[in-house]
Write an enzyme that holds these catalytic residues in place. Structure first.
Site, PDB file in Angstrom:
ATOM      1  N   HIS A  21       0.846  -1.198   0.000  1.00  0.00           N
ATOM      2  CA  HIS A  21       0.000   0.000   0.000  1.00  0.00           C
ATOM      3  C   HIS A  21       0.877   1.242   0.000  1.00  0.00           C
ATOM      4  CE1 HIS A  21       0.735   0.736   4.246  1.00  0.00           C
ATOM      5  NE2 HIS A  21       0.348  -0.496   4.557  1.00  0.00           N
ATOM      6  N   HIS A  24       4.136   1.428   2.277  1.00  0.00           N
ATOM      7  CA  HIS A  24       5.339   0.754   1.754  1.00  0.00           C
ATOM      8  C   HIS A  24       5.879   1.514   0.545  1.00  0.00           C
ATOM      9  CE1 HIS A  24       2.519  -2.586   3.037  1.00  0.00           C
ATOM     10  NE2 HIS A  24       3.456  -2.615   3.957  1.00  0.00           N
ATOM     11  N   CYS A 129       2.512 -10.073  20.498  1.00  0.00           N
ATOM     12  CA  CYS A 129       1.624  -9.504  19.464  1.00  0.00           C
ATOM     13  C   CYS A 129       2.005 -10.127  18.128  1.00  0.00           C
ATOM     14  CB  CYS A 129       1.765  -7.984  19.391  1.00  0.00           C
ATOM     15  SG  CYS A 129       0.867  -7.305  17.973  1.00  0.00           S
ATOM     16  N   CYS A 132       2.993  -7.531  15.414  1.00  0.00           N
ATOM     17  CA  CYS A 132       4.369  -7.001  15.525  1.00  0.00           C
ATOM     18  C   CYS A 132       5.406  -8.117  15.446  1.00  0.00           C
ATOM     19  CB  CYS A 132       4.585  -6.281  16.857  1.00  0.00           C
ATOM     20  SG  CYS A 132       3.606  -4.812  17.087  1.00  0.00           S
ATOM     21  N   CYS A 147      -2.295  -3.775  21.613  1.00  0.00           N
ATOM     22  CA  CYS A 147      -1.145  -3.240  20.884  1.00  0.00           C
ATOM     23  C   CYS A 147      -1.618  -1.951  20.211  1.00  0.00           C
ATOM     24  CB  CYS A 147      -0.676  -4.253  19.828  1.00  0.00           C
ATOM     25  SG  CYS A 147       0.348  -3.483  18.560  1.00  0.00           S
ATOM     26  N   HIS A 150      -1.776  -2.405  16.234  1.00  0.00           N
ATOM     27  CA  HIS A 150      -2.675  -3.388  15.618  1.00  0.00           C
ATOM     28  C   HIS A 150      -4.055  -3.451  16.253  1.00  0.00           C
ATOM     29  CE1 HIS A 150       1.366  -4.592  14.311  1.00  0.00           C
ATOM     30  NE2 HIS A 150       0.726  -4.757  13.173  1.00  0.00           N
ATOM     31  N   LYS A 303      -2.737   5.424  11.481  1.00  0.00           N
ATOM     32  CA  LYS A 303      -1.662   5.010  10.587  1.00  0.00           C
ATOM     33  C   LYS A 303      -2.276   4.152   9.484  1.00  0.00           C
ATOM     34  CE  LYS A 303       2.231   1.903  10.404  1.00  0.00           C
ATOM     35  NZ  LYS A 303       2.642   0.614  10.931  1.00  0.00           N
ATOM     36  N   LYS A 306      -2.530  -2.311   6.420  1.00  0.00           N
ATOM     37  CA  LYS A 306      -3.353  -3.373   5.847  1.00  0.00           C
ATOM     38  C   LYS A 306      -4.405  -3.805   6.845  1.00  0.00           C
ATOM     39  CE  LYS A 306       0.599  -5.270   5.313  1.00  0.00           C
ATOM     40  NZ  LYS A 306       1.917  -5.745   4.885  1.00  0.00           N
TER      41      LYS A 306
END
Ligand code: MSP
Length: 518
Positions: A21, A24, A129, A132, A147, A150, A303, A306
């Site tokens: 996405h 990246h 997690c 992570c 987390c 996430h 943020k 995905k």
């Protein structure tokens, strides 16, 4: 062997649990622009990207799609590669952690660190997690015990594992960082690394570097105990040296002392602490630079990621934005490297229209059109410069050093602000000299004025080339520029051809992304 100075630049290797996405894409475009800039500056560049393919996260993603891990990683790794190819990312190598050579070097380094007594077996209980791929401390969780990246509750895991003696290396790492504070940039991240070292020291914990095969068998087997696979971060970080042949190779000796890793702040801890500690243990000097950027925030100021489903597809966006270069320019110009930025189509439209369509595009289009209108498209090529050359040369000469300083230290937004000052000045020169009035009076200065402006535009394009490679190449082709690996400081370094211009496209059209969306 090339006698050029080496420059080695790396992106993180991306997880293959979802498609690439814009997050990246940003890091990859930053590295691509820097690689192009360094090549244009005469360096011998090696640009590495790739995919991180082992670990829990990947197995879970494969299961969800009803595929084996192998089938699954081949598919998504291929999609990353296709995306970078469609975006014309000019990387030298695409590494996969499932590559045989990578696995071999991971095994060798693990064995070395084990043999010297820095890896031991022990039991551990912690909050893990999966997103992570690491244990989190209580302090890292948000108020709901999740987390923060996430938005999931970590699992409590108790198991026997191998540990790397991280604590042993923390004091050395701290000293190394204090002696060389420039190694992690921008500065706030250097401070964050030092702060995290203090916290880690207090926990007295080492780094778990294995996973029992009974829980996870998709990974690189430990060379000294086949009941375990290597923890995905220990495996992944080593890509930066396995890609260039491992510590004994010639390639490694050439490139490693000139290495720059580019990452976002989400993976600062593994890169700022685990990786240099692993290097200390392996007897390998630290990387030269760790450059850390902020997040692209999607809707809701979260943020882009995905797992949160708020990420944009880069290839689609590049098409919508009117070309890869326009997206590249937006990403580099909009984000102050190190800080977060808000991503939106309105922001792309605004930036592209102001700088590229109204600024550079307008200047180029007006100049070419006037050459066509007043001189039937004929460029003479070796005229004496118009007096406005002094103004153009002065601004370029006084700002070029600043441009290089900013660009080389990843302050792209500042570097390009400078170039657009030159472009603004040239638009101003047109307004002040009123070529349309000069044409009416048959002024002998008109032709030199237009050709001087053209040289000024080409000069600016050399500086824009790392971020606008496709558009600048087209304009260089139109005006027959061939020696492209340089940064002219004076327009006298530009030779215009003697040609007759027939047709050319609008290189920087105005965007109306937001309307198209409705
Ligand atoms: N596999 C690890 C990295 C191992 S490197 C030895 C990993 N992969 S990842 O797919 O999650 O990629 C994280 C990286 O993607 C970030 O550090 C950053 O480079 C990029 N980004 C992902 N989302 C991003 C944003 N929303 N904003 C900016 N960069 C983003 O972590």
């Amino acid at each position: 062997m090339s006698d050029k100075q080496p420059y080695y630049i790396t992106t993180p290797i991306y997880y293959v649990n979802g498609l690439p996405h814009i997050g990246h894409t940003y890091t990859t475009i930053v590295c691509d622009a820097m690689a192009r800039y360094q090549r244009q500056s005469g360096k011998n560049v090696y640009f590495l990207t790739g995919t991180d393919e082992h670990g829990d996260k990947i197995v879970q993603a494969a299961e969800k799609e009803g595929k084996t891990p192998r089938e699954y990683v081949d598919g998504i790794s291929g999609a990353f590669r296709n995306t970078w190819d469609s975006l014309e990312i000019d990387y030298d190598q695409f590494i996969r952690t499932t590559d045989t050579e990578h696995k071999k070097i991971v095994g060798e380094i693990l064995q070395k660190i084990f043999d010297q007594g820095d890896i031991y077996l022990s039991e551990y209980e912690g909050l893990y997690c999966v997103g992570c791929e690491r244990y989190l401390t209580e302090k890292e969780l948000n108020e709901d015990g999740q987390c923060p990246d996430h938005k999931t509750k970590p699992e409590v895991i108790k198991e026997e594992n191998y540990f790397f003696k991280l604590q042993k290396y923390l004091p050395q790492l701290e000293k190394q960082l204090q002696e060389n504070p420039e190694v992690v940039r921008p500065k706030q991240y250097y401070n964050e690394v030092l702060g995290t070292i203090q916290e880690l020291k207090k926990t007295k914990e080492d780094l778990s570097i294995s996973r029992p095969k009974s829980r996870l068998d998709w990974g690189i087997e430990l060379p000294f105990d086949n009941r375990f696979v290597t923890y995905v971060w220990f495996d992944a970080l080593l890509n930066y040296i396995s890609a260039i042949g491992g510590p004994e190779s010639e390639n490694f000796k050439t490139y490693w002392p000139h290495s720059t890793h580019v990452i976002a702040k989400d993976i600062l801890k593994p890169h700022g602490i685990f990786w240099p500690s692993m290097l200390l243990a392996a007897g390998i000097p630290n990387y030269q630079k760790l450059m850390v950027h902020g997040y692209w925030l999607g809707w809701g100021e979260a943020k882009m990621s995905k797992s949160l489903g708020n990420a944009a597809d880069p290839v689609e966006l590049a098409e919508k934005a009117g070309g890869i270069d326009l997206l590249r320019y937006f990403l580099l110009r909009e984000m102050a490297f190190g800080s977060d930025s808000k991503f939106s189509e309105v922001a792309i439209e605004h930036r592209v229209n102001i700088d590229l369509a109204n600024g550079l595009g307008n200047l180029l289009q007006r100049t070419l059109s006037m050459i066509k209108k007043y001189f039937e498209g004929e460029i003479v090529g070796n005229l004496a410069d118009h007096e406005c050359a002094n103004q153009i040369n002065e601004i370029i000469d006084s700002k070029a050093d600043g441009f290089h300083e900013n660009f080389a230290s990843f302050k792209f937004h500042m570097a390009y602000e400078t170039v657009f000052e030159w472009i603004g000045l040239q638009n101003q020169i047109i307004e002040e000299n009123k070529p349309w009035a000069m044409a009416k009076e048959n002024s002998p200065d008109l032709r030199p004025l237009l050709e001087t402006l053209l040289k000024g535009i080409l000069t600016a394009l050399f500086y824009l080339q790392p971020v606008l490679p496709e558009r600048s190449k087209k304009i260089f082709d139109l005006l027959q520029q061939t020696d492209l690996d340089r940064f002219p400081r004076n327009i006298s370094e530009i030779q215009l051809p003697s040609i007759k211009l027939e047709e050319w496209p609008i290189y920087f059209p105005r965007l109306s992304l937001v309307e198209k969306e409705k």
